[in-house]
Design an enzyme around this catalytic site. Structure first.
Site, PDB file in Angstrom:
ATOM      1  N   HIS A 101     -15.002  -4.293   8.230  1.00  0.00           N
ATOM      2  CA  HIS A 101     -14.220  -4.064   7.013  1.00  0.00           C
ATOM      3  C   HIS A 101     -14.466  -5.114   5.934  1.00  0.00           C
ATOM      4  O   HIS A 101     -13.760  -5.134   4.928  1.00  0.00           O
ATOM      5  CB  HIS A 101     -12.718  -3.980   7.324  1.00  0.00           C
ATOM      6  CG  HIS A 101     -12.366  -2.946   8.339  1.00  0.00           C
ATOM      7  ND1 HIS A 101     -12.487  -1.595   8.097  1.00  0.00           N
ATOM      8  CD2 HIS A 101     -11.923  -3.066   9.620  1.00  0.00           C
ATOM      9  CE1 HIS A 101     -12.117  -0.925   9.174  1.00  0.00           C
ATOM     10  NE2 HIS A 101     -11.781  -1.784  10.108  1.00  0.00           N
ATOM     11  N   ARG A 116      -7.122  -8.140  -9.708  1.00  0.00           N
ATOM     12  CA  ARG A 116      -7.838  -9.383 -10.013  1.00  0.00           C
ATOM     13  C   ARG A 116      -9.312  -9.052 -10.267  1.00  0.00           C
ATOM     14  O   ARG A 116      -9.723  -7.899 -10.160  1.00  0.00           O
ATOM     15  CB  ARG A 116      -7.749 -10.345  -8.827  1.00  0.00           C
ATOM     16  CG  ARG A 116      -8.223  -9.715  -7.510  1.00  0.00           C
ATOM     17  CD  ARG A 116      -8.297 -10.707  -6.380  1.00  0.00           C
ATOM     18  NE  ARG A 116      -8.473 -10.086  -5.091  1.00  0.00           N
ATOM     19  CZ  ARG A 116      -9.609  -9.602  -4.606  1.00  0.00           C
ATOM     20  NH1 ARG A 116     -10.696  -9.634  -5.358  1.00  0.00           N
ATOM     21  NH2 ARG A 116      -9.682  -9.083  -3.389  1.00  0.00           N
ATOM     22  N   GLU A 171      -2.934   7.034   7.785  1.00  0.00           N
ATOM     23  CA  GLU A 171      -3.853   7.805   6.955  1.00  0.00           C
ATOM     24  C   GLU A 171      -4.757   8.653   7.837  1.00  0.00           C
ATOM     25  O   GLU A 171      -5.094   8.253   8.958  1.00  0.00           O
ATOM     26  CB  GLU A 171      -4.746   6.884   6.101  1.00  0.00           C
ATOM     27  CG  GLU A 171      -4.048   6.193   4.963  1.00  0.00           C
ATOM     28  CD  GLU A 171      -5.005   5.332   4.153  1.00  0.00           C
ATOM     29  OE1 GLU A 171      -6.181   5.210   4.559  1.00  0.00           O
ATOM     30  OE2 GLU A 171      -4.582   4.789   3.124  1.00  0.00           O
ATOM     31  N   LYS A 225       0.804  -1.218   0.000  1.00  0.00           N
ATOM     32  CA  LYS A 225       0.000   0.000   0.000  1.00  0.00           C
ATOM     33  C   LYS A 225       0.838   1.271   0.000  1.00  0.00           C
ATOM     34  O   LYS A 225       0.479   2.268  -0.625  1.00  0.00           O
ATOM     35  CB  LYS A 225      -0.940  -0.011   1.210  1.00  0.00           C
ATOM     36  CG  LYS A 225      -2.057  -1.038   1.114  1.00  0.00           C
ATOM     37  CD  LYS A 225      -2.950  -0.972   2.327  1.00  0.00           C
ATOM     38  CE  LYS A 225      -4.183  -1.859   2.173  1.00  0.00           C
ATOM     39  NZ  LYS A 225      -3.864  -3.268   2.003  1.00  0.00           N
TER      40      LYS A 225
END
Length: 630
Positions: A235, A297, A200, A116
């Site tokens: 999540h 994907r 973040e 990430k």
């Protein structure tokens, strides 16, 4: 075009790929573990190869076995589906090195988007908006705390190699930072063998918006518009839809253009998804939508994109992998109507969403208004070794309101027994006023809490419908409560006090009933003369009373039953012990998770049948606690 394709996956995605391949005239090869020897994807493929024991680590995750199976059967290409090895760059390269076609992006593209922190840096350089935060190499506690202070709380700590909600912690205040960081790193190390993190800014009113992109080997990249995947539990996505509610054309154009730039930045080929996080506190605005990550994907939720665009994404994957250009240009793609997908899982909301495994004796998935993508049929079993998804239920209508209505009808006119499911939970999510109004964000389910939990008891409407078939004055169900029913010529009267009319009609072993409020679906003809009724998505099991004059039979409140098949790994009590409410009695290991079973109240252990190391089946009696004073 590819002549023979091996699918390196199982379940519904393997069946879905086989369906398109067959329509294209492409022969298919399935692979299977011991647990999947009789699975639907094995029965559906033209050929099947056994690749090992039931645990995925010994079968579906062993790339060498999958490549060997392709060589053995003469398959030219390998499609990885999603999950398992689908985003494993080393496996993709091994497939290519073996002289086979990899149905997916280049290994270099997978690597570029795999971490990430590196991906966010690359996106900044490509002009893609990125969430404010820190992705630096300095990983000391002091440096990370300093960066967190600079960003401003609340902040989100995320594992750089994370996914599926693992390795993520929200931190509300500086005083909580160090403990959250330690917990996040420990989980990331265990899950991904990498404990590095990034930071973040925590987004207020977050919406999860993602854009489907597609590239080919001729330099073309297009987008197929956006999906909204904001309805999540821990999540994990629950319900997805396309297009995103509240998305205006100007914002859509900007976010989709950013997604195309992101794909081009990594020379992308095949199907991929650019995931964004949106600050929706003032609605969806282009200047408040930020890149989160890329999934290299096909996504679980790809059917909603297919429904609104009329495109078969698996067909596109096979054509592009064969060297063909993307079949349509950007200007030839458009949105038609609204599509919603619900993930139907074998899990029990009443028991903390624990997986529910076992044989699917009854499985009626209503296809009158919906597309059903599934990897099981009635008589198949939900295995404890893999993801417990039963099906994806997808509807497509002219507008969102009609799609919502259709999906609720489909859930309510489908039956699953005896495996427990989240069907009732999905129904309640669709009924929630905020979701129905399109006022959704990733925290909706957590905020709604118990309001989304399906009823613990069936209504009198469900009882009436069951009684119509049982033709009995008394009957029981699994959440026992005695009900009296008197049948009349044109309807039903409950306890001689109120009348509910119902029209009953048969269709094979199932019948539907329409009352003055809503419809229910029931199943009969079972060997034990029981009736299954589904109401608001919840399945109820009715049975004739063995003794019509007595009280309903039921398990004692102190019975400790196994919530699923598993292994007892610890027993903390002995017969005769005094226990307190909430005290741990034993630990059951199942589905790669540990589940503590506790005392329901203060009392004494009067029976203990569980032993450490023993294997148990679902609903097996493990212990019994007698309340103090009884």
């Amino acid at each position: 075009m590819i002549d023979k394709l091996l699918i390196a996956n199982r379940g519904e995605i393997a069946c879905r790929i086989i369906r398109t391949a067959r329509e294209m005239g492409v022969a298919t090869v399935a692979v299977y573990s011991d647990a999947d020897a009789k699975a639907l994807h094995v029965r559906s493929a033209d050929e099947a190869v056994h690749i090992g024991p039931s645990p995925a680590a010994e079968s579906y995750l062993v790339g060498e076995k999958i490549i060997a199976a392709a060589k053995e059967t003469g398959a030219e290409a390998i499609h990885p589906g999603y999950g398992f090895l689908s985003e494993n760059a080393a496996f993709a390269q091994a497939v290519i090195d073996a002289g086979l076609i990899w149905v997916g992006p280049k290994p270099s593209s997978i690597e570029a988007m795999g971490l990430k922190d590196a991906a966010k840096k690359l996106m900044r350089e490509a002009g893609v908006p990125v969430t404010p935060g820190y992705e630096g190499e300095g990983q000391s506690v002091e440096r990370l705390r300093k960066e967190g202070d600079a960003i401003g709380y609340p902040v989100l700590i995320k594992a750089v190699a994370g996914g599926g909600g693992k390795g993520m912690r929200k931190v509300d205040a500086a005083a909580d930072f160090e403990a959250a960081l330690e917990s996040c790193r420990r989980e990331a190390k265990a899950s991904f063998s990498n404990d590095e993190v990034l930071l973040e800014k925590w987004i207020t009113s977050p919406r999860h918006i993602e854009v489907q992109v597609f590239g080919d080997s001729h330099g073309n990249v297009v987008h197929l518009f956006e999906r909204d995947c904001s309805l999540q539990r821990r999540h994990q996505k629950v319900i997805e839809e396309a297009p995103a509610p509240g998305m205006d054309e100007a914002t859509r154009e900007e976010i989709c253009a950013a997604a195309v730039r992101a794909a081009k930045a990594v020379d992308y080929e095949g199907a991929g998804t650019i995931e964004f996080i949106a600050d929706a506190s003032e609605g969806l605005r282009a200047d408040r939508i930020f890149f989160m990550e890329m999934n290299t994907r096909l996504q679980v939720e790809h059917p909603v994109t297919e429904e609104i665009t009329g495109v078969d994404l698996v067909e596109w994957q096979l054509r592009v992998a064969s060297g063909e250009p993307i079949p349509l240009k950007q200007e030839e793609l458009s949105i038609t109507g609204h599509a919603i997908e619900a993930r139907l899982y074998a899990e029990d909301p009443a028991s903390g969403f624990l997986p529910s495994t076992g044989r699917l004796d009854d499985l009626v998935l209503d296809e009158a208004e919906a597309r059903i993508d599934t990897g099981v049929e009635a008589g198949d079993a939900v295995s404890p070794f893999y993801d417990p998804m039963i099906a994806k239920v997808i509807v497509h209508h002219e507008n969102r309101e009609e799609a919502l209505r259709s999906l609720k009808t489909t859930l309510n006119e489908s039956l699953v027994h005896p495996v427990r499911t989240n069907k009732g939970f999905l129904y309640e999510c669709l009924e929630h006023p905020d979701f129905a109004a399109g006022k959704l964000d990733t925290g909706l389910i957590e905020r709604a809490g118990e309001a989304l939990m399906p009823s613990a008891q069936p209504s009198q409407h469900a009882a009436d419908v069951a009684g119509a078939r049982l033709r009995s004055d008394y009957f029981d169900w699994r959440a026992p409560r005695e009900v009296q029913l008197v049948q009349e010529l044109h309807g039903f009267r409950l306890n001689a006090e109120r009348r509910i009319t119902a029209d009953i009609w048969s269709a094979g072993q199932h019948y539907s009933a329409r009352t003055d409020q809503y419809g229910l679906l029931a199943s009969y003809g079972n060997p034990d003369h029981t009736v299954l009724v589904t109401e608001r998505g919840r399945d109820w099991h009715f049975a004739p009373r063995p003794d019509r004059g007595g009280s309903a039979a039921s398990a004692a409140d102190g019975d400790i039953l196994a919530p699923m098949p598993g292994k007892v790994i610890a027993v903390d009590v002995a017969k005769g012990d005094t226990v307190a409410a909430g005290q741990r009695l034993m630990v059951l290991e199942a589905m790669k998770m540990e589940h503590a079973l506790t005392a329901p109240f203060d009392g004494t252990v009067t029976e203990l049948s569980a032993s450490e190391g023993g294997q148990v089946q679902v609903e097996a009696l493990l212990a019994r606690v007698e309340a103090s004073g009884e």
